[in-house]
Design an enzyme around this catalytic site. Structure first.
Site, PDB file in Angstrom:
ATOM      1  N   HIS A  99      11.071   2.476  10.844  1.00 18.93           N
ATOM      2  CA  HIS A  99      11.816   1.826   9.776  1.00 18.93           C
ATOM      3  C   HIS A  99      12.741   0.733  10.320  1.00 18.93           C
ATOM      4  CE1 HIS A  99      10.413   5.393   7.716  1.00 18.93           C
ATOM      5  NE2 HIS A  99      10.860   4.931   6.566  1.00 18.93           N
TER       6      HIS A  99
ATOM      7  N   GLU B  80       0.214   0.522  -0.323  1.00 18.46           N
ATOM      8  CA  GLU B  80       0.571  -0.883  -0.108  1.00 18.46           C
ATOM      9  C   GLU B  80      -0.630  -1.809  -0.112  1.00 18.46           C
ATOM     10  OE1 GLU B  80       4.022   1.487   1.113  1.00 18.46           O
ATOM     11  OE2 GLU B  80       1.880   1.634   1.521  1.00 18.46           O
TER      12      GLU B  80
END
Length: 325
Positions: free
Chosen positions: A129, A60
């Protein structure tokens, strides 16, 4: 008009903007041949090729830095975070580069960048998450932050975000992708800095955003049967806050309840409360109440997970309590 899913509305917006402007491209993990983790980019690589719909490594910080560099050179990247929680790995690039470069360069660079993807508490996705990153990014100068909540506003907001010359964090809730709504056939845009008046009322202003919009609507159905007349505002724009819409409502209702999925400490509700108390305290006939998620990592267990997030029953009780003061 035609009914489509929220993920299809986002796909339509992306497709239309890529077709209109060759400087728009999409990058992220599995956005190409797989079509995105929630099918927002499904089949776009067939139409636009593997360069404009670019599958990235699981890195990322690297591909966020690449997107910022691309934006500096005149392109308009749309970065999909497979899960917005993963973008914490690119926090340095988003804060120190995307947010600051237009200022630290003395205006020599602009960063027309959209960072979008799923977030929020899903159904047993576990703590890592289930992050709500709006409070993390809220403090970063130079960013715009929006949270879509319907297929209609998702499409109009994304088209506006892609055309904006500033970095935009675009939050989608993981449990709203399968919502269906009527979408106009003609092109339309929704401003990135305006709240939506969802329901007019006179008794109390309920401010919310994202998935909590639907918990509020469920609660209001019950409250109306009990004789209450609440007004509902969907913030949509989390930065900058459309404080004018809130104040316009408060001049009628004089009571404020804020419902969010964000954590209580340092959340969006905290900023709304601060701005109202600092500048419009005299409009209030009672203390502001905020209903926020608990300040704990989201449990995997389904019952415990549900207990950490505000439910319609709590909203009903809060309104009853506030209006009885």
């Amino acid at each position: 008009m035609g009914k489509i899913f929220l993920f299809d509305a986002l796909r339509e917006a992306t497709d239309e903007e890529m077709e209109r402007d060759t400087s728009v491209f999409v990058l992220g993990e599995d956005v190409g041949h797989y079509g995105g983790s929630y099918k927002v980019t499904k089949d776009l690589h067939i139409k636009y090729g593997d360069i404009r719909v670019l599958d990235t490594p699981i890195a990322e910080n690297s591909f966020m830095g690449m997107a910022i560099g691309a934006a500096m050179t005149g392109l308009r990247p749309v970065v999909e975070g497979m899960n917005m929680s993963f973008l914490l790995l690119a926090f340095n690039q988003i804060s120190n580069n995307a947010g600051m470069l237009p200022y630290t360069s003395g205006g020599n660079f602009r960063i027309p960048l959209v960072i979008r993807g799923p977030g929020g508490v899903g159904k047993q996705l576990g703590a890592e998450h289930s992050q709500r990153l709006e409070a993390y990014f809220q403090a970063i100068p130079g960013l715009k932050i929006v949270a879509c909540s319907t297929p209609y506003n998702a499409k109009g907001l994304l088209k506006s975000a892609i055309r904006d010359n500033n970095p935009v964090i675009f939050f989608e809730h993981v449990l709203l992708y399968n919502l269906q709504d009527d979408i106009p056939q003609h092109e339309y845009f929704i401003p990135l800095d305006k709240a939506e008046l969802v329901r007019c009322g006179t008794d109390i202003t309920i401010v919310t955003y994202s998935r909590m919009r639907y918990h509020v609507l469920q609660a209001v159905d019950i409250l109306v049967q009990q004789g209450y007349n609440p007004e509902i505002i969907d913030l949509i724009s989390l930065k900058p806050l459309d404080i004018d819409s809130i104040i316009t409502s408060l001049t009628k209702t004089n009571h404020l309840l804020i419902v969010e999925e964000c954590m209580r400490t340092g959340g969006i509700a905290a900023e709304v409360i601060a701005q109202v108390n600092d500048n419009y305290f005299d409009l209030l006939d009672s203390p502001i109440i905020r209903l926020s998620s608990q300040d704990i990592p989201t449990p995997y267990n389904g019952n415990l997970e549900k207990a950490t997030v505000i439910q319609p029953k709590q909203i009903v009780e809060a309104v009853q309590r506030l209006l009885s003061l």
